[in-house]
Write an enzyme that holds these catalytic residues in place. Structure first.
Site, PDB file in Angstrom:
ATOM      1  N   ASP A 157       1.429  -0.911  -0.211  1.00  0.00           N
ATOM      2  CA  ASP A 157      -0.144  -0.237   0.040  1.00  0.00           C
ATOM      3  C   ASP A 157       1.109   1.397   0.769  1.00  0.00           C
ATOM      4  O   ASP A 157       1.145   1.241   0.162  1.00  0.00           O
ATOM      5  CB  ASP A 157      -0.799   0.227   1.514  1.00  0.00           C
ATOM      6  CG  ASP A 157      -2.086   0.911   1.144  1.00  0.00           C
ATOM      7  OD1 ASP A 157      -3.071   0.956  -0.200  1.00  0.00           O
ATOM      8  OD2 ASP A 157      -1.853   1.848   1.175  1.00  0.00           O
TER       9      ASP A 157
HETATM   10  C1  LIG Z   1       3.352   8.859  -6.007  1.00  0.00           C
HETATM   11  C2  LIG Z   1       2.440   7.355  -7.035  1.00  0.00           C
HETATM   12  C3  LIG Z   1       1.931   6.746  -6.533  1.00  0.00           C
HETATM   13  N1  LIG Z   1       1.435   5.513  -7.373  1.00  0.00           N
HETATM   14  C4  LIG Z   1       0.564   4.754  -7.758  1.00  0.00           C
HETATM   15  C5  LIG Z   1       0.663   3.559  -7.024  1.00  0.00           C
HETATM   16  C6  LIG Z   1      -0.003   2.879  -6.556  1.00  0.00           C
HETATM   17  O1  LIG Z   1      -1.029   1.346  -7.351  1.00  0.00           O
HETATM   18  C7  LIG Z   1      -1.140   3.833  -6.233  1.00  0.00           C
HETATM   19  C8  LIG Z   1      -1.449   3.565  -4.759  1.00  0.00           C
HETATM   20  O2  LIG Z   1      -2.824   3.010  -4.025  1.00  0.00           O
HETATM   21  P1  LIG Z   1      -2.818   1.966  -3.340  1.00  0.00           P
HETATM   22  O3  LIG Z   1      -3.814   1.907  -2.931  1.00  0.00           O
HETATM   23  O4  LIG Z   1      -1.545   1.198  -2.641  1.00  0.00           O
HETATM   24  O5  LIG Z   1      -2.753   0.511  -4.735  1.00  0.00           O
HETATM   25  P2  LIG Z   1      -4.058   0.409  -5.841  1.00  0.00           P
HETATM   26  O6  LIG Z   1      -5.837   0.724  -4.818  1.00  0.00           O
HETATM   27  O7  LIG Z   1      -3.344   0.935  -6.925  1.00  0.00           O
HETATM   28  O8  LIG Z   1      -3.796  -1.965  -5.982  1.00  0.00           O
HETATM   29  P3  LIG Z   1      -4.289  -2.369  -4.648  1.00  0.00           P
HETATM   30  O9  LIG Z   1      -4.446  -1.636  -3.791  1.00  0.00           O
HETATM   31  O10 LIG Z   1      -4.886  -3.431  -5.916  1.00  0.00           O
HETATM   32  O11 LIG Z   1      -2.803  -2.899  -4.797  1.00  0.00           O
HETATM   33  O12 LIG Z   1      -0.630   4.829  -6.446  1.00  0.00           O
HETATM   34  C9  LIG Z   1       1.796   5.648  -8.530  1.00  0.00           C
HETATM   35  O13 LIG Z   1       2.047   5.049  -9.447  1.00  0.00           O
HETATM   36  N2  LIG Z   1       3.015   6.727  -8.914  1.00  0.00           N
HETATM   37  C10 LIG Z   1       3.369   7.510  -7.728  1.00  0.00           C
HETATM   38  O14 LIG Z   1       3.580   8.938  -8.513  1.00  0.00           O
END
Ligand SMILES: Cc1cn([C@H]2C[C@H](O)[C@@H](COP(=O)(O)OP(=O)(O)OP(=O)(O)O)O2)c(=O)[nH]c1=O
Length: 198
Positions: free
Chosen positions: A77
């Site tokens: 997460d």
């Molecule tokens: C800050 C940042 C976040 N992110 C993304 C990573 C994560 O996928 C998302 C944060 O949400 P999460 O809740 O961590 O993950 P998710 O909902 O995408 O997937 P799941 O819960 O099923 O594992 O933001 C980027 O891709 N690039 C960035 O620079």
């Protein structure tokens, strides 16, 4: 695999994030199955960013492991923290613009918690923090960012792996951690579980 070795458990990725699949692929790991966990991601009152990330990564891993007790389950997460404030996924364009305004010209932290559940219930985890600073953003830059749509579905409303990197003046720590999975620490966990060779 030698005949005397125990067969490997199935490897499940408890995540719907395409970024996490790509990052794992970069270190040569392909999950046997991708099974996003359906959990409530609402922060608790007074919960700190790192506490939220740790709680949610564990909840995602446990939710999937409960249905696949013989498998190796990886979950993560990612949370963006500015001071005590937690920036989750923007709900709409107005919130995306507000988040960018908060990040403009300031340091912030991106925390990813990674949780690995082994068959039998052994759990290992890591919490990784990356410090970043965005340049001061003009109104036009914030508008362009919102128009790009790259804020959708991502913590903090930006993706460092896309156009937002041009605003990143400073970064200290793991880059893959910002994209959603710190590869160094994830590899350590996978080695500890015998999934990657030491
Ligand atoms: C800050 C940042 C976040 N992110 C993304 C990573 C994560 O996928 C998302 C944060 O949400 P999460 O809740 O961590 O993950 P998710 O909902 O995408 O997937 P799941 O819960 O099923 O594992 O933001 C980027 O891709 N690039 C960035 O620079």
């Amino acid at each position: 695999m030698l005949g005397t070795e125990r067969p490997r458990p199935a490897f499940l990725l408890a995540s719907g994030s395409p970024r996490r699949i790509e990052l794992l692929a970069r270190i040569g790991v392909t999950p046997d199955q991708v099974r996003p966990a359906d959990i409530d991601e609402t922060p608790r009152k007074t919960e700190l960013p790192r506490q939220l990330a740790e709680r949610l990564a564990r909840a995602k891993a446990e939710a999937v492991a409960a249905e696949a007790t013989d498998a190796l389950v990886l979950a993560a997460d990612t949370v963006v923290g500015v001071g005590r404030r937690i920036l989750g996924k923007p709900a709409d364009e107005a919130e995306a613009a507000r988040f960018l305004g908060l990040l403009s010209g300031r340091r912030h932290r991106v925390m990813t918690a990674v949780c690995l559940m082994q068959p039998g219930g052994r759990r290992t985890s890591r919490l990784v923090t990356t410090i970043l600073a965005f340049q001061r953003l003009t109104q036009a830059q914030i508008e362009d960012h919102v128009a790009s749509g790259e804020w959708r579905g991502v913590a903090g409303g930006y993706q460092i792996q896309k156009r937002a990197e041009m605003y990143v003046r400073f970064l200290s720590g793991s880059h893959s951690n910002v994209v959603g999975l710190p590869l160094f620490e994830t590899a350590q966990l996978l080695r500890g579980a015998g999934w990657l060779r030491p």
